[in-house]
Design a protein around this motif. Structure first.
Motif, PDB file in Angstrom:
ATOM      1  N   GLU A   6       0.886  -1.424  -0.183  1.00 38.93           N
ATOM      2  CA  GLU A   6      -0.158  -0.009  -0.099  1.00 38.93           C
ATOM      3  C   GLU A   6       0.955   1.180   0.040  1.00 38.93           C
ATOM      4  O   GLU A   6       1.733   1.371   0.850  1.00 38.93           O
ATOM      5  CB  GLU A   6      -0.875  -0.166   1.264  1.00 38.93           C
ATOM      6  CG  GLU A   6      -1.759   1.344   1.330  1.00 38.93           C
ATOM      7  CD  GLU A   6      -2.371   1.459   2.976  1.00 38.93           C
ATOM      8  OE1 GLU A   6      -3.450   1.542   2.817  1.00 38.93           O
ATOM      9  OE2 GLU A   6      -1.505   1.427   3.637  1.00 38.93           O
ATOM     10  N   ILE A   7       0.807   2.137  -1.031  1.00 43.04           N
ATOM     11  CA  ILE A   7       1.240   3.373  -1.135  1.00 43.04           C
ATOM     12  C   ILE A   7       0.233   4.367  -1.115  1.00 43.04           C
ATOM     13  O   ILE A   7      -0.358   4.287  -2.154  1.00 43.04           O
ATOM     14  CB  ILE A   7       2.272   3.528  -2.291  1.00 43.04           C
ATOM     15  CG1 ILE A   7       3.271   2.330  -2.302  1.00 43.04           C
ATOM     16  CG2 ILE A   7       3.059   4.679  -2.340  1.00 43.04           C
ATOM     17  CD1 ILE A   7       4.308   2.099  -3.586  1.00 43.04           C
ATOM     18  N   GLU A   8       0.138   5.304  -0.287  1.00 42.01           N
ATOM     19  CA  GLU A   8      -1.107   6.349  -0.462  1.00 42.01           C
ATOM     20  C   GLU A   8      -0.613   7.616   0.100  1.00 42.01           C
ATOM     21  O   GLU A   8       0.275   7.841   0.881  1.00 42.01           O
ATOM     22  CB  GLU A   8      -1.839   5.755   0.436  1.00 42.01           C
ATOM     23  CG  GLU A   8      -2.080   5.742   1.876  1.00 42.01           C
ATOM     24  CD  GLU A   8      -3.384   5.298   2.417  1.00 42.01           C
ATOM     25  OE1 GLU A   8      -4.285   4.642   1.956  1.00 42.01           O
ATOM     26  OE2 GLU A   8      -3.355   5.220   3.645  1.00 42.01           O
ATOM     27  N   TYR A   9      -1.305   8.501  -0.257  1.00 41.38           N
ATOM     28  CA  TYR A   9      -1.110  10.059   0.015  1.00 41.38           C
ATOM     29  C   TYR A   9      -2.369  10.512   0.627  1.00 41.38           C
ATOM     30  O   TYR A   9      -3.418  10.170   0.295  1.00 41.38           O
ATOM     31  CB  TYR A   9      -0.393  11.100  -1.217  1.00 41.38           C
ATOM     32  CG  TYR A   9       0.914  10.286  -1.551  1.00 41.38           C
ATOM     33  CD1 TYR A   9       1.869  10.683  -0.905  1.00 41.38           C
ATOM     34  CD2 TYR A   9       1.048   9.424  -2.315  1.00 41.38           C
ATOM     35  CE1 TYR A   9       3.167  10.205  -1.142  1.00 41.38           C
ATOM     36  CE2 TYR A   9       2.185   9.112  -2.969  1.00 41.38           C
ATOM     37  CZ  TYR A   9       3.141   9.433  -2.201  1.00 41.38           C
ATOM     38  OH  TYR A   9       4.762   8.750  -2.508  1.00 41.38           O
ATOM     39  N   LYS A  10      -2.250  11.354   1.697  1.00 42.41           N
ATOM     40  CA  LYS A  10      -3.533  11.888   2.051  1.00 42.41           C
ATOM     41  C   LYS A  10      -3.437  13.216   2.470  1.00 42.41           C
ATOM     42  O   LYS A  10      -2.435  13.773   3.036  1.00 42.41           O
ATOM     43  CB  LYS A  10      -4.047  10.932   3.133  1.00 42.41           C
ATOM     44  CG  LYS A  10      -2.903  10.636   4.387  1.00 42.41           C
ATOM     45  CD  LYS A  10      -3.522   9.851   5.560  1.00 42.41           C
ATOM     46  CE  LYS A  10      -3.560   8.455   5.070  1.00 42.41           C
ATOM     47  NZ  LYS A  10      -4.135   7.447   6.155  1.00 42.41           N
ATOM     48  N   THR A  11      -4.554  13.914   2.942  1.00 37.65           N
ATOM     49  CA  THR A  11      -4.589  15.072   3.525  1.00 37.65           C
ATOM     50  C   THR A  11      -6.014  15.220   4.106  1.00 37.65           C
ATOM     51  O   THR A  11      -7.038  14.664   3.876  1.00 37.65           O
ATOM     52  CB  THR A  11      -4.663  16.124   2.534  1.00 37.65           C
ATOM     53  OG1 THR A  11      -4.523  17.615   3.175  1.00 37.65           O
ATOM     54  CG2 THR A  11      -5.765  16.177   1.622  1.00 37.65           C
ATOM     55  N   LEU A  12      -5.868  15.931   5.454  1.00 36.27           N
ATOM     56  CA  LEU A  12      -7.119  16.115   5.978  1.00 36.27           C
ATOM     57  C   LEU A  12      -7.774  17.202   5.411  1.00 36.27           C
ATOM     58  O   LEU A  12      -7.144  18.112   4.565  1.00 36.27           O
ATOM     59  CB  LEU A  12      -6.997  16.676   7.455  1.00 36.27           C
ATOM     60  CG  LEU A  12      -6.310  15.384   8.471  1.00 36.27           C
ATOM     61  CD1 LEU A  12      -6.023  15.942   9.912  1.00 36.27           C
ATOM     62  CD2 LEU A  12      -7.482  14.244   8.589  1.00 36.27           C
ATOM     63  N   LEU A  13      -9.211  17.209   5.335  1.00 39.04           N
ATOM     64  CA  LEU A  13      -9.905  18.259   4.639  1.00 39.04           C
ATOM     65  C   LEU A  13     -10.785  19.108   5.565  1.00 39.04           C
ATOM     66  O   LEU A  13     -11.062  18.971   6.619  1.00 39.04           O
ATOM     67  CB  LEU A  13     -10.835  17.707   3.715  1.00 39.04           C
ATOM     68  CG  LEU A  13     -10.245  16.769   2.689  1.00 39.04           C
ATOM     69  CD1 LEU A  13     -11.370  15.910   1.957  1.00 39.04           C
ATOM     70  CD2 LEU A  13      -9.533  17.537   1.689  1.00 39.04           C
ATOM     71  N   SER A  14     -10.853  20.354   5.576  1.00 39.70           N
ATOM     72  CA  SER A  14     -11.916  21.271   6.109  1.00 39.70           C
ATOM     73  C   SER A  14     -13.345  21.056   5.593  1.00 39.70           C
ATOM     74  O   SER A  14     -13.359  19.887   4.677  1.00 39.70           O
ATOM     75  CB  SER A  14     -11.727  22.681   5.633  1.00 39.70           C
ATOM     76  OG  SER A  14     -12.047  22.913   4.371  1.00 39.70           O
ATOM     77  N   LEU A  15     -14.463  21.108   6.199  1.00 40.89           N
ATOM     78  CA  LEU A  15     -15.698  20.884   5.845  1.00 40.89           C
ATOM     79  C   LEU A  15     -16.200  21.394   4.507  1.00 40.89           C
ATOM     80  O   LEU A  15     -16.584  20.707   3.773  1.00 40.89           O
ATOM     81  CB  LEU A  15     -16.559  21.217   6.875  1.00 40.89           C
ATOM     82  CG  LEU A  15     -18.139  21.008   6.663  1.00 40.89           C
ATOM     83  CD1 LEU A  15     -18.493  19.507   6.323  1.00 40.89           C
ATOM     84  CD2 LEU A  15     -19.114  21.425   7.660  1.00 40.89           C
ATOM     85  N   SER A  16     -15.604  22.570   4.290  1.00 42.91           N
ATOM     86  CA  SER A  16     -16.091  23.102   3.102  1.00 42.91           C
ATOM     87  C   SER A  16     -15.132  22.421   1.860  1.00 42.91           C
ATOM     88  O   SER A  16     -15.752  22.274   0.626  1.00 42.91           O
ATOM     89  CB  SER A  16     -15.572  24.675   3.033  1.00 42.91           C
ATOM     90  OG  SER A  16     -14.215  24.832   3.239  1.00 42.91           O
TER      91      SER A  16
END
Length: 196
Positions: A6-16
């Motif tokens: 598993e190679i993944e990239y991620k980011t937390l998001l604001s609700l908007s």
């Protein structure tokens, strides 16, 4: 047992930002899945950078052990029936199921961790929309755990460098700020006061 890198990239998001991306994913029916996390009371798995969970779906379940590599994680996955998963969770022990989860137990034996000390710590429920894009498998998640809600975008890729470049480009094109996202299990452990 199945294995994959598993190679993944991620980011937390604001609700908007989550709402904005939800429009792109509107053609995807959301699925709900719950991660039930396992560790010892003093987090011996986490100290070895391991992650062990049972993920339950509306139909069926799977147990996954993640072991970090230089790039990504090797995932060991065992399919379970809903009843098998619920029985393991209800009994709160791995020691009664040597044949059912044999492959994962074999991997854990490489570490100095007593299997009888491993128990469930709690759960995190994700409402996920996921689809294959030109740059990789993209997932838009709403996560609920310990009276908290967060939002996250993940991209699972085959090639690390190209995948990171494509992910960053996608964020830029969609005016999404990159916010470092620790893994779901770490965020869950933080929420129950198990990590600083």
């Amino acid at each position: 047992m199945k294995t994959n890198l598993e190679i993944e990239y991620k980011t937390l998001l604001s609700l908007s930002e989550f709402d904005q991306l939800s429009k792109r994913f509107s053609h995807i029916t959301p699925i709900q899945q719950t991660n039930h996390y396992f560790d010892t009371h003093d987090l011996q798995l986490r100290k070895n950078k391991l992650s062990l969970r049972i993920r339950t779906f509306s139909k069926g379940a799977e147990m996954t052990l993640k072991i970090p590599q230089k790039v990504g994680n090797i995932e060991y996955n065992i399919d379970l029936t809903t009843q098998e998963a619920l029985t393991i969770l209800e009994k709160d022990t791995l020691t009664n199921y040597p044949l059912l989860i044999e492959g994962i137990l074999e991997q854990l034996k490489q570490y100095d961790i007593q299997l009888s000390d491993i128990h469930t710590l709690g759960s995190l429920t994700t409402t996920r929309r996921e689809y294959q894009t030109a740059i990789g498998l993209m997932a838009l998640d709403k996560n609920e755990y310990s009276h908290k809600i967060d939002y996250e975008l993940e991209l699972e890729v085959e090639e690390a460098i190209k995948g990171q470049r494509n992910f960053n480009q996608f964020l830029k094109e969609n005016h999404i700020e990159h916010r470092y996202a620790r893994s779901k299990v770490v965020r869950f452990l933080e929420s129950i006061g198990k990590m600083n």
